[in-house]
Write a protein that holds these residues in place. Structure first.
Motif, PDB file in Angstrom:
ATOM      1  N   LEU A  50      10.871  -2.527 -54.819  1.00  0.00           N
ATOM      2  CA  LEU A  50      11.250  -2.567 -56.235  1.00  0.00           C
ATOM      3  C   LEU A  50      12.430  -1.647 -56.510  1.00  0.00           C
ATOM      4  O   LEU A  50      13.290  -1.949 -57.355  1.00  0.00           O
ATOM      5  N   ALA A  51      12.464  -0.519 -55.818  1.00  0.00           N
ATOM      6  CA  ALA A  51      13.581   0.419 -56.021  1.00  0.00           C
ATOM      7  C   ALA A  51      14.907  -0.217 -55.624  1.00  0.00           C
ATOM      8  O   ALA A  51      15.938  -0.011 -56.283  1.00  0.00           O
ATOM      9  N   THR A  52      14.895  -1.008 -54.549  1.00  0.00           N
ATOM     10  CA  THR A  52      16.119  -1.694 -54.123  1.00  0.00           C
ATOM     11  C   THR A  52      16.538  -2.742 -55.143  1.00  0.00           C
ATOM     12  O   THR A  52      17.724  -2.877 -55.469  1.00  0.00           O
ATOM     13  N   ALA A  53      15.566  -3.481 -55.664  1.00  0.00           N
ATOM     14  CA  ALA A  53      15.871  -4.485 -56.688  1.00  0.00           C
ATOM     15  C   ALA A  53      16.427  -3.828 -57.941  1.00  0.00           C
ATOM     16  O   ALA A  53      17.385  -4.325 -58.549  1.00  0.00           O
ATOM     17  N   THR A  54      15.841  -2.700 -58.322  1.00  0.00           N
ATOM     18  CA  THR A  54      16.325  -1.967 -59.498  1.00  0.00           C
ATOM     19  C   THR A  54      17.755  -1.481 -59.287  1.00  0.00           C
ATOM     20  O   THR A  54      18.595  -1.551 -60.195  1.00  0.00           O
ATOM     21  N   LYS A  55      18.047  -0.999 -58.076  1.00  0.00           N
ATOM     22  CA  LYS A  55      19.396  -0.525 -57.770  1.00  0.00           C
ATOM     23  C   LYS A  55      20.411  -1.654 -57.863  1.00  0.00           C
ATOM     24  O   LYS A  55      21.534  -1.462 -58.349  1.00  0.00           O
ATOM     25  N   ALA A  56      20.028  -2.836 -57.428  1.00  0.00           N
ATOM     26  CA  ALA A  56      20.931  -3.983 -57.508  1.00  0.00           C
ATOM     27  C   ALA A  56      21.256  -4.323 -58.961  1.00  0.00           C
ATOM     28  O   ALA A  56      22.426  -4.525 -59.317  1.00  0.00           O
ATOM     29  N   LEU A  57      20.220  -4.382 -59.819  1.00  0.00           N
ATOM     30  CA  LEU A  57      20.453  -4.691 -61.234  1.00  0.00           C
ATOM     31  C   LEU A  57      21.249  -3.592 -61.915  1.00  0.00           C
ATOM     32  O   LEU A  57      22.100  -3.865 -62.780  1.00  0.00           O
ATOM     33  N   THR A  58      20.996  -2.334 -61.543  1.00  0.00           N
ATOM     34  CA  THR A  58      21.750  -1.223 -62.127  1.00  0.00           C
ATOM     35  C   THR A  58      23.224  -1.328 -61.764  1.00  0.00           C
ATOM     36  O   THR A  58      24.108  -1.097 -62.598  1.00  0.00           O
ATOM     37  N   THR A  59      23.511  -1.681 -60.509  1.00  0.00           N
ATOM     38  CA  THR A  59      24.898  -1.840 -60.081  1.00  0.00           C
ATOM     39  C   THR A  59      25.594  -2.933 -60.879  1.00  0.00           C
ATOM     40  O   THR A  59      26.738  -2.775 -61.313  1.00  0.00           O
ATOM     41  N   LEU A  60      24.908  -4.038 -61.102  1.00  0.00           N
ATOM     42  CA  LEU A  60      25.482  -5.132 -61.887  1.00  0.00           C
ATOM     43  C   LEU A  60      25.723  -4.712 -63.331  1.00  0.00           C
ATOM     44  O   LEU A  60      26.719  -5.105 -63.951  1.00  0.00           O
ATOM     45  N   ARG A  61      24.814  -3.900 -63.890  1.00  0.00           N
ATOM     46  CA  ARG A  61      25.009  -3.405 -65.263  1.00  0.00           C
ATOM     47  C   ARG A  61      26.227  -2.494 -65.335  1.00  0.00           C
ATOM     48  O   ARG A  61      27.031  -2.579 -66.274  1.00  0.00           O
ATOM     49  N   LEU A  62      26.361  -1.578 -64.363  1.00  0.00           N
ATOM     50  CA  LEU A  62      27.488  -0.653 -64.364  1.00  0.00           C
ATOM     51  C   LEU A  62      28.815  -1.392 -64.232  1.00  0.00           C
ATOM     52  O   LEU A  62      29.843  -0.930 -64.739  1.00  0.00           O
ATOM     53  N   GLU A  63      28.802  -2.518 -63.543  1.00  0.00           N
ATOM     54  CA  GLU A  63      30.015  -3.316 -63.420  1.00  0.00           C
ATOM     55  C   GLU A  63      30.269  -4.172 -64.657  1.00  0.00           C
ATOM     56  O   GLU A  63      31.302  -4.843 -64.751  1.00  0.00           O
ATOM     57  N   GLY A  64      29.329  -4.157 -65.596  1.00  0.00           N
ATOM     58  CA  GLY A  64      29.504  -4.924 -66.826  1.00  0.00           C
ATOM     59  C   GLY A  64      29.226  -6.397 -66.686  1.00  0.00           C
ATOM     60  O   GLY A  64      29.565  -7.186 -67.577  1.00  0.00           O
ATOM     61  N   LEU A  65      28.588  -6.797 -65.578  1.00  0.00           N
ATOM     62  CA  LEU A  65      28.336  -8.219 -65.353  1.00  0.00           C
ATOM     63  C   LEU A  65      27.060  -8.694 -66.022  1.00  0.00           C
ATOM     64  O   LEU A  65      26.943  -9.879 -66.359  1.00  0.00           O
ATOM     65  N   VAL A  66      26.081  -7.798 -66.189  1.00  0.00           N
ATOM     66  CA  VAL A  66      24.828  -8.173 -66.840  1.00  0.00           C
ATOM     67  C   VAL A  66      24.499  -7.134 -67.904  1.00  0.00           C
ATOM     68  O   VAL A  66      25.055  -6.031 -67.919  1.00  0.00           O
ATOM     69  N   GLU A  67      23.576  -7.499 -68.790  1.00  0.00           N
ATOM     70  CA  GLU A  67      23.162  -6.588 -69.849  1.00  0.00           C
ATOM     71  C   GLU A  67      21.701  -6.860 -70.210  1.00  0.00           C
ATOM     72  O   GLU A  67      21.201  -7.976 -70.002  1.00  0.00           O
ATOM     73  N   ALA A  68      21.034  -5.826 -70.682  1.00  0.00           N
ATOM     74  CA  ALA A  68      19.639  -5.971 -71.082  1.00  0.00           C
ATOM     75  C   ALA A  68      19.565  -6.342 -72.557  1.00  0.00           C
ATOM     76  O   ALA A  68      20.225  -5.713 -73.390  1.00  0.00           O
ATOM     77  N   ARG A  69      18.789  -7.373 -72.881  1.00  0.00           N
ATOM     78  CA  ARG A  69      18.629  -7.789 -74.273  1.00  0.00           C
ATOM     79  C   ARG A  69      17.157  -7.698 -74.657  1.00  0.00           C
ATOM     80  O   ARG A  69      16.283  -8.136 -73.895  1.00  0.00           O
ATOM     81  N   PRO A  70      16.871  -7.104 -75.815  1.00  0.00           N
ATOM     82  CA  PRO A  70      15.476  -6.952 -76.264  1.00  0.00           C
ATOM     83  C   PRO A  70      14.752  -8.291 -76.297  1.00  0.00           C
ATOM     84  O   PRO A  70      15.304  -9.303 -76.734  1.00  0.00           O
ATOM     85  N   ARG A  71      13.510  -8.283 -75.781  1.00  0.00           N
ATOM     86  CA  ARG A  71      12.619  -9.439 -75.781  1.00  0.00           C
ATOM     87  C   ARG A  71      13.154 -10.625 -74.985  1.00  0.00           C
ATOM     88  O   ARG A  71      12.634 -11.711 -75.049  1.00  0.00           O
ATOM     89  N   VAL A  72      14.252 -10.404 -74.263  1.00  0.00           N
ATOM     90  CA  VAL A  72      14.813 -11.466 -73.431  1.00  0.00           C
ATOM     91  C   VAL A  72      14.813 -11.062 -71.961  1.00  0.00           C
ATOM     92  O   VAL A  72      14.368 -11.804 -71.096  1.00  0.00           O
ATOM     93  N   GLY A  73      15.299  -9.853 -71.685  1.00  0.00           N
ATOM     94  CA  GLY A  73      15.413  -9.378 -70.309  1.00  0.00           C
ATOM     95  C   GLY A  73      16.868  -9.173 -69.939  1.00  0.00           C
ATOM     96  O   GLY A  73      17.736  -9.041 -70.802  1.00  0.00           O
ATOM     97  N   THR A  74      17.141  -9.135 -68.653  1.00  0.00           N
ATOM     98  CA  THR A  74      18.506  -8.941 -68.163  1.00  0.00           C
ATOM     99  C   THR A  74      19.197 -10.289 -68.070  1.00  0.00           C
ATOM    100  O   THR A  74      18.693 -11.226 -67.438  1.00  0.00           O
ATOM    101  N   VAL A  75      20.369 -10.381 -68.719  1.00  0.00           N
ATOM    102  CA  VAL A  75      21.101 -11.647 -68.761  1.00  0.00           C
ATOM    103  C   VAL A  75      22.550 -11.399 -68.345  1.00  0.00           C
ATOM    104  O   VAL A  75      23.027 -10.269 -68.317  1.00  0.00           O
ATOM    105  N   VAL A  76      23.256 -12.482 -68.042  1.00  0.00           N
ATOM    106  CA  VAL A  76      24.684 -12.394 -67.760  1.00  0.00           C
ATOM    107  C   VAL A  76      25.399 -11.923 -69.024  1.00  0.00           C
ATOM    108  O   VAL A  76      25.126 -12.416 -70.125  1.00  0.00           O
TER     109      VAL A  76
END
Length: 324
Positions: A50-76
């Motif tokens: 899970l830590a590796t998966a979290t790191k992958a999503l964090t990297t994508l967020r830092l690059e501005g490719l994905v974002e977290a939306r309330p009640r939706v989850g992580t989206v492009v």
């Protein structure tokens, strides 16, 4: 939702996941507003923690490719849009942007990234920022280089290639070593961020850096040194250059963070320095500092030359004595 079922070979697991999701976004398989798999889903499908998966999503967020939306989850990242026919999207984009993308090349991306790092430091570098400087869509650069980490390697290789050596080497091992060390110092002076890459224990393995290493090793070869001795001397010379050069970028960061130049920062600590000198606990320090007429001027260029001379003076008996 497209399943993540293929793996990108090579690299740490989290970077393979990042590269795959990034590719799907670039190819339009994942559009703005589409959900990205959760950390648990990524962990299950890719067989990672899970830590590796979290790191992958964090990297994508830092690059501005994905974002977290309330009640939706992580989206492009970006507003959701209705699907468009493949022939419609290019027509909607500005003509100038499409022309700039046609002129795009790996060399232009690398040179633009070097310009950003030279002016603002490596921490200011991002794939999105490079694309903005080039005036192209953010995902266009990923068609040439898959990640910031790989871009930095291309940047380092290009920068180290800016200094070359003469076909006819000067006479004597010492003159050759001095030529190589000064070439490296000029590169670090020109591109301060270079010294932040790699370490002695985990060196930066790019071809044009090895050109400089080859020059130093060739200068020392043929003097009767054992392979370990020869390579140790090479590492000592390199560490002298890089060890001083790391402070070039650090000072630039400190000045940006504090708003004070090196002299202004020292002036603001004058009372602390005086208290240490007058405490009586450090008599030699107090004597030396007190002897400065106008304070101590830390000149890295002069320090580099003085250290190089002292280092080579100390190595001369070892290098020349073995051949004798």
């Amino acid at each position: 939702m497209t399943q993540l079922t293929s793996r990108t070979p090579g690299g740490p697991p989290y970077l393979r996941i990042v590269a795959e999701i990034r590719r799907r976004i670039a190819d339009g398989e994942l559009a703005p507003g589409d959900r990205i798999p959760s950390t648990r889903r990524i962990a299950e499908e890719w067989g990672v923690a899970l830590a590796t998966a979290t790191k992958a999503l964090t990297t994508l967020r830092l690059e501005g490719l994905v974002e977290a939306r309330p009640r939706v989850g992580t989206v492009v990242a970006g507003a959701a849009r209705p699907p468009a026919a493949p022939s419609e999207e290019p027509a909607q984009r500005p003509v100038q942007e499409r022309e700039r993308e046609q002129e795009l090349s790996l060399d232009r991306i690398v040179r633009t990234a070097i310009g950003i790092a030279d002016a603002e430091g490596l921490t200011a570098l991002s794939m999105r920022g490079v694309a903005a400087r080039l005036g192209v869509a953010p995902m266009s650069t990923y068609r040439y280089v898959p990640s910031k980490e790989e871009l930095v390697l291309h940047m380092a290789d290009a920068a180290f290639g800016e200094e070359t050596y003469p076909a006819e080497a000067p006479e004597g091992w010492r003159a050759r070593v001095e030529l190589g060390a000064r070439a490296m110092w000029r590169l670090y002076r020109k591109h301060p961020w270079l010294a932040q890459l790699g370490s002695l224990s985990r060196p930066l393995l790019v071809p044009r850096l090895l050109v400089h290493g080859e020059w130093i090793l060739a200068a020392l070869d043929g003097h009767g040194l054992a392979p370990t001795e020869l390579f140790d001397i090479h590492v000592l010379i390199y560490s002298h250059v890089q060890g001083l050069a790391v402070h070039l970028e650090r000072e630039a960061h400190a000045e940006a963070a504090t708003g004070q130049s090196e002299d202004q920062w020292m002036d603001s600590r004058a009372s602390d320095l005086q208290a240490l000198a007058e405490s009586g606990r450090f008599p030699t320090f107090a004597k030396v500092v007190g002897a400065f007429e106008d304070g101590y001027d830390l000149d890295l260029d002069a320090l580099f030359e003085r250290g190089l001379t002292a280092l080579l003076d100390g190595l001369t008996p070892l290098v020349e004595g073995r051949r004798a």
